[in-house]
Design a protein around this motif. Structure first.
Motif, PDB file in Angstrom:
ATOM      1  N   ALA A  38      48.421  -1.572 -15.762  1.00 40.43           N
ATOM      2  CA  ALA A  38      48.587  -1.166 -14.365  1.00 40.43           C
ATOM      3  C   ALA A  38      49.065  -2.343 -13.522  1.00 40.43           C
ATOM      4  O   ALA A  38      49.968  -2.220 -12.696  1.00 40.43           O
ATOM      5  N   ARG A  39      48.489  -3.490 -13.782  1.00 42.07           N
ATOM      6  CA  ARG A  39      48.846  -4.682 -13.003  1.00 42.07           C
ATOM      7  C   ARG A  39      50.308  -5.075 -13.247  1.00 42.07           C
ATOM      8  O   ARG A  39      51.041  -5.386 -12.311  1.00 42.07           O
ATOM      9  N   ASP A  40      50.734  -5.005 -14.511  1.00 39.64           N
ATOM     10  CA  ASP A  40      52.080  -5.465 -14.837  1.00 39.64           C
ATOM     11  C   ASP A  40      53.173  -4.486 -14.433  1.00 39.64           C
ATOM     12  O   ASP A  40      54.289  -4.887 -14.128  1.00 39.64           O
ATOM     13  N   VAL A  41      52.843  -3.199 -14.476  1.00 36.99           N
ATOM     14  CA  VAL A  41      53.906  -2.205 -14.362  1.00 36.99           C
ATOM     15  C   VAL A  41      53.988  -1.553 -12.978  1.00 36.99           C
ATOM     16  O   VAL A  41      55.063  -1.160 -12.534  1.00 36.99           O
ATOM     17  N   SER A  42      52.839  -1.449 -12.284  1.00 41.82           N
ATOM     18  CA  SER A  42      52.895  -0.661 -11.053  1.00 41.82           C
ATOM     19  C   SER A  42      53.178  -1.512  -9.818  1.00 41.82           C
ATOM     20  O   SER A  42      52.991  -2.731  -9.816  1.00 41.82           O
ATOM     21  N   ASP A  43      53.654  -0.814  -8.775  1.00 44.44           N
ATOM     22  CA  ASP A  43      53.850  -1.473  -7.496  1.00 44.44           C
ATOM     23  C   ASP A  43      52.509  -1.635  -6.781  1.00 44.44           C
ATOM     24  O   ASP A  43      52.160  -2.702  -6.321  1.00 44.44           O
ATOM     25  N   ARG A  44      51.785  -0.511  -6.735  1.00 41.80           N
ATOM     26  CA  ARG A  44      50.479  -0.575  -6.084  1.00 41.80           C
ATOM     27  C   ARG A  44      49.431   0.039  -7.007  1.00 41.80           C
ATOM     28  O   ARG A  44      49.751   0.815  -7.907  1.00 41.80           O
ATOM     29  N   ILE A  45      48.178  -0.314  -6.747  1.00 38.35           N
ATOM     30  CA  ILE A  45      47.067   0.294  -7.481  1.00 38.35           C
ATOM     31  C   ILE A  45      46.075   0.852  -6.471  1.00 38.35           C
ATOM     32  O   ILE A  45      45.772   0.196  -5.460  1.00 38.35           O
ATOM     33  N   ALA A  46      45.602   2.058  -6.749  1.00 33.01           N
ATOM     34  CA  ALA A  46      44.527   2.628  -5.932  1.00 33.01           C
ATOM     35  C   ALA A  46      43.260   2.622  -6.766  1.00 33.01           C
ATOM     36  O   ALA A  46      43.268   3.053  -7.924  1.00 33.01           O
ATOM     37  N   PHE A  47      42.178   2.127  -6.178  1.00 35.16           N
ATOM     38  CA  PHE A  47      40.898   2.154  -6.873  1.00 35.16           C
ATOM     39  C   PHE A  47      40.059   3.286  -6.284  1.00 35.16           C
ATOM     40  O   PHE A  47      39.758   3.306  -5.094  1.00 35.16           O
ATOM     41  N   PHE A  48      39.714   4.222  -7.143  1.00 36.89           N
ATOM     42  CA  PHE A  48      38.923   5.381  -6.716  1.00 36.89           C
ATOM     43  C   PHE A  48      37.445   5.125  -6.973  1.00 36.89           C
ATOM     44  O   PHE A  48      37.069   4.606  -8.026  1.00 36.89           O
ATOM     45  N   HIS A  49      36.635   5.535  -6.001  1.00 36.70           N
ATOM     46  CA  HIS A  49      35.188   5.471  -6.222  1.00 36.70           C
ATOM     47  C   HIS A  49      34.540   6.695  -5.576  1.00 36.70           C
ATOM     48  O   HIS A  49      34.643   6.893  -4.372  1.00 36.70           O
ATOM     49  N   GLN A  50      33.929   7.530  -6.407  1.00 34.11           N
ATOM     50  CA  GLN A  50      33.238   8.737  -5.952  1.00 34.11           C
ATOM     51  C   GLN A  50      34.046   9.554  -4.947  1.00 34.11           C
ATOM     52  O   GLN A  50      33.553   9.914  -3.873  1.00 34.11           O
ATOM     53  N   GLY A  51      35.289   9.813  -5.290  1.00 37.92           N
ATOM     54  CA  GLY A  51      36.089  10.734  -4.487  1.00 37.92           C
ATOM     55  C   GLY A  51      36.770  10.132  -3.274  1.00 37.92           C
ATOM     56  O   GLY A  51      37.370  10.865  -2.492  1.00 37.92           O
ATOM     57  N   GLU A  90      38.762   3.585  -2.507  1.00 37.60           N
ATOM     58  CA  GLU A  90      37.985   2.443  -2.039  1.00 37.60           C
ATOM     59  C   GLU A  90      38.920   1.297  -1.648  1.00 37.60           C
ATOM     60  O   GLU A  90      38.669   0.593  -0.676  1.00 37.60           O
ATOM     61  N   GLU A  91      39.954   1.129  -2.439  1.00 37.59           N
ATOM     62  CA  GLU A  91      40.888   0.055  -2.141  1.00 37.59           C
ATOM     63  C   GLU A  91      42.282   0.421  -2.642  1.00 37.59           C
ATOM     64  O   GLU A  91      42.438   0.995  -3.714  1.00 37.59           O
ATOM     65  N   LEU A  92      43.279   0.098  -1.811  1.00 33.62           N
ATOM     66  CA  LEU A  92      44.665   0.389  -2.180  1.00 33.62           C
ATOM     67  C   LEU A  92      45.477  -0.838  -1.826  1.00 33.62           C
ATOM     68  O   LEU A  92      45.496  -1.273  -0.677  1.00 33.62           O
ATOM     69  N   ALA A  93      46.111  -1.448  -2.849  1.00 34.70           N
ATOM     70  CA  ALA A  93      46.785  -2.719  -2.590  1.00 34.70           C
ATOM     71  C   ALA A  93      47.904  -2.920  -3.590  1.00 34.70           C
ATOM     72  O   ALA A  93      47.942  -2.240  -4.631  1.00 34.70           O
TER      73      ALA A  93
END
Lengths: 223, 240
Positions: free
Chosen positions: B199-212, B215-218
């Motif tokens: 995910a780190r190498d290939v994507s532009d952004r990552i969204a971290f999901f926590h309980q629906g 939590e963080e999008l960067a």
């Protein structure tokens, strides 16, 4: 005066001339079986689909089909055959036999077909829907071919069962193998040979069904 | 563009998505990470209407996905999806697996569908398997087949739902390589994954999901290398 000349000949022995009669009766068995197995299987697949798709169908249709699965076929035949004259509608033994056997087959096939559809994993269906297939395209091109393969062995069992159960239509007076054998036994008093021949006829009718479906099963193997 | 506005999704009493706002631009690759049950896969199912939603809105190229008048079958042609289970159609050859939907959904001729299928199968490295049956292939090959099958509809977007989770470890690489290939092609993708490094190498952004919730999008590297939220840090420390 010899004894044979003084007695009236009630019984005549079984002869080769009786074989065409048996063959005709085999035709009767084949005809009623083909009609009820084919129509019953089509109906059964539709019922099976309804059982799978709808909760209401499962309760209502499922209970009705349970009746036909559970009541002995001979009772269904006699009840149905004698019910219509009460209403003033005479019914041929052949027609009555066809209708009862068809409904009976459809009740058995419905459960087999429901199982076949259930053999297709939900995730497979999501995959086909995600490709833009409609409900019916998914049913036609994915669920049906996979489900049909899954249900084939059980369906073969039903078809062979119905072929043999068609003997019960003899109680209505329809001329098929069992009835023909009873007529001949009465005349010849040779049950052993006649039942053996009739058994051979049943075998000759059943064997191709088993053979064809076995070959189909092999061809349908996933590789 | 895929746009989610305040999306709410419940299974009975269980709220699995709680007001998700997110947008993915054309050409972007967004990875979605988070613990099992955090709602990330469910979000994908909602985007192509395999699941309905209870609140909010999802727009794909401006079309409201969950509006009653929307033709979802038509919409899904634009959104390819690959699942954790590869779901190859066992009764069809590899070629027919890929060519089926172009024929019956897009109305292409058999020849046309076959040439499309061949093109995409070669692209994912299955050019030598065209006439094999899927049951004879490894999980990794079947998953690449599933990718080719989705690509054959020539979608604008691709959704990937934990596509390597059910694979044997040694087969994960070939599938991730195929995803990298799509990234180079400029495909817009949402990738739900447990492969953090990928995910780190290939994507532009990552969204971290926590309980629906998100939590963080960067930007991808920032989120993995320098997570801001405590829960993200805890999650990453467990999986990295």
């Amino acid at each position: 005066m010899s004894e044979s000349a003084s007695t009236i000949q009630f019984f005549t022995g079984f002869s080769v001339n009786d074989l065409p009669f048996l063959a005709q009766a085999a035709g009767g068995t084949l005809l009623i079986s083909i009609i009820s197995i084919s129509i019953g299987s089509i109906l059964g697949c539709l019922f099976g689909w309804a059982l799978y798709a709808s909760k209401y169908a499962r309760y209502i249709l499922g209970s009705i089909l349970d009746i036909f699965r559970s009541v002995p076929l001979i009772i269904q035949l006699l009840l149905f055959f004698n019910f219509f004259p009460i209403l003033g509608i005479p019914l041929e033994p052949f027609a009555a036999g066809c209708i009862v056997l068809t409904v009976y087959t459809s009740a058995l096939v419905a459960q087999v077909a429901r199982g076949g559809i259930e053999a297709v994993p939900e995730s497979m269906r999501r995959a086909s829907r995600s490709l833009g297939m409609s409900y019916f395209q998914d049913m036609r091109y994915v669920v049906w071919p996979i489900g049909a393969r899954a249900m084939l062995p059980a369906w073969t069992g039903v078809a062979l069962g119905v072929l043999k159960d068609s003997a019960l239509v003899s109680v209505l007076g329809y001329l098929e193998l069992l009835r023909a054998s009873q007529i001949l036994i009465t005349r010849t008093q040779e049950p052993f040979i006649i039942l053996a021949i009739v058994g051979a006829f049943y075998f000759a009718l059943s064997y191709p069904i088993g053979k064809i479906t076995a070959r189909l099963e092999q061809r349908w193997q996933y590789d | 563009m895929i746009k989610l506005q305040g999306v709410d999704k419940s299974f009975g009493d269980l709220r699995v998505l709680k007001g998700i706002d997110l947008s993915v631009e054309k050409g972007e690759v967004l990875s979605v990470i988070g613990a099992s049950g955090s709602g990330k896969s469910t979000m994908l199912y909602c985007i192509n209407a395999l699941e309905n939603i209870q609140g909010g809105k999802i727009l794909v190229d401006g079309v409201d996905v969950h509006c009653a008048g929307t033709n979802v079958n038509k919409l899904r042609r634009e959104i390819g999806m690959v699942f954790q289970q590869w779901n190859s159609f066992p009764h069809l050859s590899v070629m027919d697996n890929v060519a089926l939907a172009p024929q019956i959904v897009l109305g292409k001729s058999k020849d046309e569908a076959y040439s499309i299928a061949e093109k995409h199968l070669k692209h994912v490295g299955l050019g030598d398997k065209l006439h094999t049956y899927p049951t004879r292939m490894s999980g990794g090959q079947q998953q690449r087949l599933a990718i080719a099958r989705a690509l054959a509809m020539e979608p604008s977007y691709m959704l990937f739902d934990e596509v390597t989770s059910a694979l044997d470890p040694e087969l994960v690489g070939e599938v991730l390589d195929t995803l990298r290939l799509l990234r180079e092609d400029g495909m817009t993708m949402i990738v739900v994954t447990h492969e953090i490094n990928f995910a780190r190498d290939v994507s532009d952004r990552i969204a971290f999901f926590h309980q629906g919730v998100i939590e963080e999008l960067a930007p991808a590297k920032d989120l993995v290398n320098n997570p801001q939220r405590e829960r993200t840090q805890q999650f990453l420390s467990k999986v990295l």
